[in-house]
Write a protein that holds these residues in place. Structure first.
Motif, short mmCIF file in Angstrom:
data_model
loop_
_atom_site.label_atom_id
_atom_site.label_comp_id
_atom_site.label_asym_id
_atom_site.label_seq_id
_atom_site.Cartn_x
_atom_site.Cartn_y
_atom_site.Cartn_z
N ARG A 150 28.74 -36.38 -22.98
CA ARG A 150 29.74 -37.44 -23.12
C ARG A 150 30.97 -37.15 -22.25
O ARG A 150 31.47 -38.03 -21.55
CB ARG A 150 30.13 -37.57 -24.59
N TYR A 189 24.95 -41.76 -19.92
CA TYR A 189 26.26 -42.34 -20.19
C TYR A 189 26.29 -43.69 -19.50
O TYR A 189 26.20 -43.78 -18.27
CB TYR A 189 27.38 -41.43 -19.65
N ASP A 195 29.76 -44.86 -23.34
CA ASP A 195 29.37 -43.74 -24.20
C ASP A 195 27.94 -43.35 -23.84
O ASP A 195 27.25 -44.06 -23.10
CB ASP A 195 29.46 -44.14 -25.67
#
Length: 280
Positions: A150, A189, A195
């Motif tokens: 992330r 991602y 996200d």
């Protein structure tokens, strides 16, 4: 305004399917509607479907309201819904912002042909780029945890110089891949979701393609993400993704305003206009 939709899952990716044969939205701003629906129902994207003169068409919007050219798992969910609702054949075509895509249904498995991998380049020792309907950067390395993916994914996604260097100033999706005994594993991602998602169909295809370059592996190749497994195949030089989909139920979205579409063209990441899609 109440909008009826069907919630579906494609390898962990969640989508709302809006059937415009039943809920016409002509003249309304799907970008604002999509953002409202995605927020209400915690979904990765909104898929709008039409069938005109036997030709199905699909438009896909991210949860932030941005229209994309393509979405692999969204395309597979659209295939399942169209086959169950409007189309009698197991093999048919769907028009998308990235062109016409051949799709098929075989029992629980839904396969979508994404076309050729385009514009491949190796950026550095660990970084690669390939376009599989949307732009993807693939980072080759060892297994990493979700939090690290992330943080690093957000950093690369926000790297304007990287996006410009591969010809996509609007931003790139970022995939982290590593080898497994079955094939490859990955985290993606995603632009628009901002996200790491449970799965990404175009990202799995891009990652598998890069794996053939880096690891010397051949297709078909199994890709594993948090949402499940997809098989990436080579179909006469084209990449296809295959795996199950499932229904999660009927939902109703509530939109406070009708959101008439602006007369001025809004920015989105669709490189093909609506007229081109309609003519496919």
């Amino acid at each position: 305004m109440r909008i009826k939709a069907t919630k579906m899952d494609g390898c962990g990716n969640s989508f709302l399917i809006v059937d415009e044969m039943k809920t016409p939205l002509a003249g309304l701003d799907r970008s604002l509607i999509s953002n409202a629906l995605a927020t209400q129902h915690e979904t990765d994207g909104i898929v709008y479907l039409e069938v005109q003169q036997g030709m199905a068409s699909m438009r896909i919007f991210d949860r932030d309201g941005t229209e994309e050219t393509m979405c692999g798992n969204g395309l597979r969910c659209a295939t399942r819904y169209l086959r169950d609702t409007h189309i009698s054949n197991d093999n048919f075509s769907i028009a998308t912002g990235d062109g016409q895509k051949e799709v098929s249904v075989s029992g629980d498995l839904i396969e979508a042909n994404l076309g050729e991998a385009r514009n491949y380049q190796q950026i550095n020792q660990h970084l690669h780029f390939v376009f599989t309907g949307v732009p993807h950067v693939v980072v080759v390395g060892s297994a990493l945890d979700l939090d690290t993916a992330r943080i690093l994914g957000k950093s690369l996604r926000k790297d304007k110089s990287l996006a410009l260097s591969v010809g996509h100033p609007e931003g790139v999706n970022v995939n982290f891949i590593w080898r497994t005994s079955e094939g490859i594993a990955l985290h993606t991602y995603e632009v628009g979701v901002e996200d790491v998602t449970k799965s990404c169909g175009t990202g799995s295809a891009a990652s598998a393609y890069v794996a053939t370059k880096v690891f010397g592996t051949a297709l078909p190749l199994t890709t594993s993400s948090r949402g499940g497994i997809l098989k990436i195949k080579n179909s006469n030089g084209y990449l296809s993704i295959c795996g199950p989909t499932c229904y999660q139920g009927k939902v109703i979205g509530f939109v406070n305003n009708l959101y008439p579409k602006s007369a001025a063209p809004a920015y989105h990441r669709n490189y093909f206009n609506d007229l081109q899609v309609a003519q496919l």
